[in-house]
Enzyme design. Structure first.
Site, PDB file in Angstrom:
ATOM      1  N   ASP A  58      63.455  34.596  48.762  1.00  0.00           N
ATOM      2  CA  ASP A  58      63.883  35.751  49.550  1.00  0.00           C
ATOM      3  C   ASP A  58      65.144  36.361  48.946  1.00  0.00           C
ATOM      4  O   ASP A  58      66.160  35.679  48.792  1.00  0.00           O
ATOM      5  CB  ASP A  58      64.153  35.305  50.994  1.00  0.00           C
ATOM      6  CG  ASP A  58      64.536  36.463  51.890  1.00  0.00           C
ATOM      7  OD1 ASP A  58      63.637  37.017  52.551  1.00  0.00           O
ATOM      8  OD2 ASP A  58      65.733  36.820  51.950  1.00  0.00           O
ATOM      9  N   TYR A  63      72.010  41.845  48.249  1.00  0.00           N
ATOM     10  CA  TYR A  63      72.543  40.514  47.947  1.00  0.00           C
ATOM     11  C   TYR A  63      73.132  40.421  46.537  1.00  0.00           C
ATOM     12  O   TYR A  63      73.936  39.532  46.259  1.00  0.00           O
ATOM     13  CB  TYR A  63      71.453  39.440  48.063  1.00  0.00           C
ATOM     14  CG  TYR A  63      70.840  39.264  49.426  1.00  0.00           C
ATOM     15  CD1 TYR A  63      71.443  39.777  50.571  1.00  0.00           C
ATOM     16  CD2 TYR A  63      69.645  38.558  49.573  1.00  0.00           C
ATOM     17  CE1 TYR A  63      70.855  39.614  51.816  1.00  0.00           C
ATOM     18  CE2 TYR A  63      69.061  38.386  50.813  1.00  0.00           C
ATOM     19  CZ  TYR A  63      69.662  38.922  51.931  1.00  0.00           C
ATOM     20  OH  TYR A  63      69.081  38.744  53.154  1.00  0.00           O
ATOM     21  N   LYS A  93      64.245  43.628  50.075  1.00  0.00           N
ATOM     22  CA  LYS A  93      64.506  44.441  51.268  1.00  0.00           C
ATOM     23  C   LYS A  93      65.125  45.788  50.930  1.00  0.00           C
ATOM     24  O   LYS A  93      65.857  45.927  49.947  1.00  0.00           O
ATOM     25  CB  LYS A  93      65.440  43.679  52.224  1.00  0.00           C
ATOM     26  CG  LYS A  93      64.961  42.277  52.551  1.00  0.00           C
ATOM     27  CD  LYS A  93      65.912  41.549  53.483  1.00  0.00           C
ATOM     28  CE  LYS A  93      65.551  40.087  53.591  1.00  0.00           C
ATOM     29  NZ  LYS A  93      65.940  39.307  52.404  1.00  0.00           N
ATOM     30  N   HIS A 126      65.571  46.309  55.841  1.00  0.00           N
ATOM     31  CA  HIS A 126      66.600  45.288  56.058  1.00  0.00           C
ATOM     32  C   HIS A 126      67.196  45.338  57.461  1.00  0.00           C
ATOM     33  O   HIS A 126      67.476  44.293  58.068  1.00  0.00           O
ATOM     34  CB  HIS A 126      67.712  45.453  55.020  1.00  0.00           C
ATOM     35  CG  HIS A 126      68.445  44.201  54.712  1.00  0.00           C
ATOM     36  ND1 HIS A 126      68.890  43.882  53.442  1.00  0.00           N
ATOM     37  CD2 HIS A 126      68.819  43.158  55.486  1.00  0.00           C
ATOM     38  CE1 HIS A 126      69.503  42.705  53.470  1.00  0.00           C
ATOM     39  NE2 HIS A 126      69.482  42.261  54.706  1.00  0.00           N
TER      40      HIS A 126
END
Length: 328
Positions: A58, A63, A93, A126
Site C-alpha cells: 500500500d 507518502y 491513492k 485518499h
C-alpha cells in the site's frame, strides 16, 4: 542468498467486487506511510517482506514511497523472489490536490511512472475532500479547501479502470453518508474503503454498512501507528489487549491484526523490522475466543488522527467528526 519456499507464509485472499475481471486481494498488506521515507530502508524492508510472503503493498503519491516501492519490485523480479509483477497487489491513492476530474488520470499515470508499473491493482481517493491543485502539504489551509465534485471525480476514477490502468477503484476515509451518496450514482461501485481501524477505534457502524454493499474495508494504523507524528500509543499499550496477548501467548500486535481479520477487514501494517514482519503474518492459524471479544468490546473508543493534522486551526472544521460527517 535464496529463501526457502517453506519459509514463505501463504496469505489468504479475498475477492474484490466491481473489478475488471476477478481480482484477489491478500488479507494483510504492507504499509509504506512514514514521517520520513528513507528509500534504501524501504527497499530493504519490502524485499524482506516479499521473502516472508507479503504480496499486498500500500502506497500513495503523498507518502513519497512510490519510487522506492517501484525499485523494490523491480529488484524482487530481478532476484527471482516473485515470478512476475502479477504476483503482487499494489494500491496507490489520489491526493486531495489532484481530486479534480481533469487531474485524476494524469495523477494515476504519474504514480505508475514513479512505480515503474503498467497498472495498479487498486486506486483509491485518499480523502473525501478537494483542495487547490498543487497544495500538497498538511495541514490544508481554509482558503484551499473546496467541496469535492464527487460525480465528476468518480467518473474519472471509473475511466481509469476502463482504460486498464487500475484493476479496481475505491475510496479512503469515507463515512457511511459519503459512501451512500457515492453508491447512488456510481456505475462502478467502490471495491474498498480504507479507514483507520483497530480495537481502540472499531468502526462498527462503517463495517456493518460496507458488508452488504460489497465494499471491503482495509484498515490503516491497525496498531495505532505508534512512533509516528499522527499515531498513538493507546493501542499497543492498551491493558486489555496486553492481558489477552499474555493469556494467548501472542503479541499485542497479533491480537489486533487477528481481530481485524476476523471482522472481515484487511489490515495494512507497517514495520521495517524483520522479526515483527514475521510475527505480523502469524495470525491465520488461531482464533480469538468469546471472552476475548467481550473484553475487546468494552475498550473505550478513541480516534487517533486529530483534525488539526488535516486542516489548519483556522479551517472550517471544528472537529474530525464534522469533517467526516460525525461517523468515521
Amino acid at each position: 542468498m535464496t529463501t526457502s519456499l517453506n519459509s514463505v507464509t501463504k496469505i489468504p485472499k479475498m475477492e474484490l467486487s466491481s473489478s475488471s475481471g476477478p481480482v484477489s486481494m491478500p488479507k494483510i498488506g504492507f504499509g509504506t506511510a512514514a514521517d520520513n521515507n528513507d528509500g534504501a530502508t524501504l527497499i530493504s524492508a519490502v524485499l524482506e517482506s516479499i521473502k516472508l510472503g507479503y504480496r499486498h503493498f500500500d502506497t500513495a503519491s503523498f507518502y513519497g514511497s512510490e519510487q522506492a516501492l517501484g525499485e523494490a519490485i523491480a529488484e524482487a523480479l530481478r532476484l527471482g523472489l516473485i515470478a512476475s509483477r502479477d504476483d503482487l497487489f499494489i494500491t496507490s491513492k489520489l491526493w486531495p490536490s489532484e481530486a479534480h476530474a481533469h487531474l485524476v488520470l494524469p495523477s494515476l499515470q504519474k504514480s505508475l511512472r514513479t512505480l515503474q508499473l503498467e497498472y495498479l491493482d487498486l486506486y483509491l481517493i485518499h480523502m473525501p475532500i478537494t483542495v487547490t491543485p498543487g497544495k500538497r502539504e498538511l495541514p490544508f489551509d481554509k482558503q484551499d479547501l473546496m467541496p469535492m465534485d464527487f460525480k465528476s471525480v468518480w467518473a474519472a476514477m471509473e475511466e481509469c479502470q476502463r482504460l486498464g490502468l487500475t484493476k479496481s477503484i475505491g475510496v479512503s476515509n469515507f463515512s457511511c453518508k459519503k459512501l451512500e451518496n457515492l453508491l447512488s450514482f456510481a456505475t462502478i461501485p467502490p471495491s474498498v474503503n480504507q479507514v483507520e481501524m483497530n480495537p481502540v477505534w472499531q468502526q462498527k457502524k462503517l463495517t456493518e454498512f460496507c458488508k452488504p454493499n460489497g465494499i471491503i474495508v482495509t484498515a490503516y494504523s491497525p496498531l495505532g501507528a505508534k512512533g509516528t507524528s499522527w499515531g498513538t500509543n493507546a493501542v499497543i499499550d492498551n491493558e486489555v489487549l496486553k492481558e489477552i496477548a499474555k493469556t494467548r501467548g501472542k503479541t499485542v500486535a497479533q491480537v489486533c491484526l487477528r481481530w481485524i481479520y476476523e471482522q472481515g477487514a484487511a489490515p495494512i501494517v507497517k514495520s521495517y523490522n524483520k522479526e515483527r514482519l514475521k510475527e505480523n503474518l502469524q495470525i491465520f492459524d488461531w482464533e480469538l475466543s468469546e471472552d476475548d471479544y467481550d473484553k475487546i468490546g468494552q475498550i473505550k473508543q478513541h480516534r487517533m488522527m486529530p483534525v488539526e493534522m488535516l486542516v489548519s486551526a483556522h479551517g472550517p472544521y471544528k472537529s474530525v467528526e464534522e469533517l467526516w460527517d460525525g461517523e468515521l
